[in-house]
Design an enzyme around this catalytic site. Structure first.
Site, PDB file in Angstrom:
ATOM      1  N   SER A 231       0.842  -1.193   0.000  1.00 43.60           N
ATOM      2  CA  SER A 231       0.000   0.000   0.000  1.00 43.60           C
ATOM      3  C   SER A 231       0.872   1.237   0.000  1.00 43.60           C
ATOM      4  O   SER A 231       1.853   1.312   0.752  1.00 43.60           O
ATOM      5  CB  SER A 231      -0.917   0.015   1.227  1.00 43.60           C
ATOM      6  N   GLU A 232       0.512   2.210  -0.824  1.00 39.94           N
ATOM      7  CA  GLU A 232       1.379   3.379  -0.998  1.00 39.94           C
ATOM      8  C   GLU A 232       1.499   4.242   0.243  1.00 39.94           C
ATOM      9  O   GLU A 232       2.396   5.071   0.347  1.00 39.94           O
ATOM     10  CB  GLU A 232       0.917   4.228  -2.189  1.00 39.94           C
TER      11      GLU A 232
END
Length: 460
Positions: free
Chosen positions: A293-294
């Protein structure tokens, strides 16, 4: 002289912010990791004509949007100025009225610009945004056979950030994904101000320092108690509901996510975007697929329920998630290094349109003022397999698989697989080939509901 960066209150910490300052305000999504006490203090302090640098503006009276509602802002440099389906915000109203200038920046480019500014790097070339509105007016240079856009380093006067704890030296410790934007925002600032839940007696163990005190000028303790809700995943009309075409039910969003999960090879590192893609995490348990996840976590798993969740661990959709063995947390600069550096194998995104050249549009529509680029442009600029999950038609019955995108592009010729609620399509280099169709539907019906040309030979 003994170092002591502790201020008595958030109000004291922001008391000298003058009119016309540039202020970066950290925070993820609508509610997470915002320096709420400092933001409220800045609102009450009243500085005007501010340039706010942020990923998103948040929601409610405690986050960046409150400064806009109080008419203290005349410029925005953000990844999100609007969100589809969220209604018209104060930011959109003031942008439309010409009261606020806005510069939209992809999320990975934003943190890299801030990191570069803080590191004394004037500019850099990136593949992110090539062929989109983001690249307009900027130098484009071909490097190793690939076009890159020139982006400028970015500095700010002040940064408002959030951490779990600090010591008098300004050293900060973060929990879970809480470090996301904090290091890059702080490094780019002349004066970085950290709001923390706890100021330790003594000093933080050097092994636990997430941001060294040299980057932090002021520390204060949080004073605003902001309740947080347990967000329930939303995917359009409901994860378990389905649309009907020709009087027949299509795949539900949950079924789309399950189908998409079945297409992911093992082993894989995979990033899940907002909306329907986020549901994929519930269909990969036991498989050799590691979710990225960024906002700064690698190795998360299923959505956490209201009775069992950690408020410091959430995914890019803002939903609380469990972590799996071997998980790790890191800042957003590192997260996008993984993406642009080709370490992430598969990216799953939502979309407004995909066209006959495999180009993608997913950040703005004609009825939005500005838009929400987020990390999507960075995600499609790497070497990952790009998978799009979306309904076959939009809410008005218009085709989303079109001959040519008329919404602003996220990326050119970047889509490899599309999963709609009617079919699975794979790009063969010249056009999309239908591999699977939802039960009860025929190839002819899928073709009828699709604007672009399809190859249905494999399912005819």
């Amino acid at each position: 002289m003994t170092i002591n960066k502790i201020y008595s209150s958030p109000a004291d910490a922001v008391a000298d912010v003058p009119d016309g300052s540039s202020v970066s305000i950290a925070g993820f999504g609508m509610t997470h990791s915002f320096p709420t006490s400092l933001t409220v203090a800045l609102r009450e302090q009243g500085a005007r004509e501010l340039c706010i640098v942020a990923n998103s503006l948040g929601a409610g009276p405690y986050r960046s949007n409150t400064l806009i509602e109080n008419r203290q802002v005349n410029r925005l440099i953000v990844s999100f100025s609007a969100r589809a389906g969220a209604g018209v915000s104060a930011a959109e109203e003031q942008i439309a009225a010409g009261l606020i200038d806005v510069e939209l920046v992809p999320q990975g480019t934003l943190v890299e610009r801030l990191r570069a500014g803080g590191a004394g790097i004037g500019a850099f070339f990136t593949r992110t945004g090539v062929g989109t509105a983001i690249a307009e007016g900027k130098e484009v240079r071909t490097i190793d056979g690939v076009d890159h856009v020139l982006e400028q380093g970015l500095k700010v006067d002040y940064a408002l950030i959030k951490a779990d704890r600090a010591d008098r030296f300004g050293n900060l410790e973060f929990g879970g994904v809480g470090r996301n934007f904090m290091p890059s925002f702080a490094k780019a600032a002349k004066i970085a101000i950290a709001e923390v839940d706890e100021i330790v007696d003594g000093e933080i163990d050097p092994e636990r320092v997430g941001l060294p005190g040299i980057f932090v000028a002021r520390v204060c303790k949080s004073t605003v108690d902001v309740p947080h809700d347990h967000l329930t995943p939303k995917a359009g009309r409901g994860a378990s509901s389905s649309r009907t075409y020709h009087g027949k039910p299509a795949w539900t969003r949950e079924q789309m996510a399950e189908v998409a999960a079945s297409l992911v090879p093992e082993p894989s590192y995979m990033n899940l975007g907002l909306g329907i893609p986020g549901l994929i995490s519930n269909y990969i348990e036991g498989r050799d697929i590691t979710l990225h996840s960024e906002n700064g976590v690698l190795g998360y798993g299923t959505i956490a329920d209201k009775e069992n969740y950690d408020p410091s661990v959430y995914n890019a959709s803002g939903h609380y998630v469990h972590v799996n063995p071997g998980a790790s947390f890191f800042e957003s600069v590192t997260s996008f290094e993984m993406v642009r550096g080709g370490k992430v194998d598969v990216v799953a995104l939502g979309a407004f349109q995909v066209d006959a050249k495999a180009s993608l549009a997913n950040w703005s529509t004609p009825d939005m003022v500005g838009g929400g680029i987020g990390g999507a442009m960075d995600l499609v600029a790497g070497d990952a397999t790009v998978m799009v999950l979306m309904t076959h038609l939009d809410a008005a019955g218009n085709a989303k698989l079109v001959k040519e995108c008329d919404y602003p592009l996220t990326g050119q010729s970047c889509v490899d697989i599309v999963v709609t609620d009617l079919a699975v399509l794979r790009w063969d280099g010249t056009r999309f080939k239908v591999e699977r169709i939802a039960p009860g539907f025929t190839p002819a019906e899928v073709v009828e509901l699709t604007e672009l040309d399809l190859d249905v030979s494999a399912v005819s």
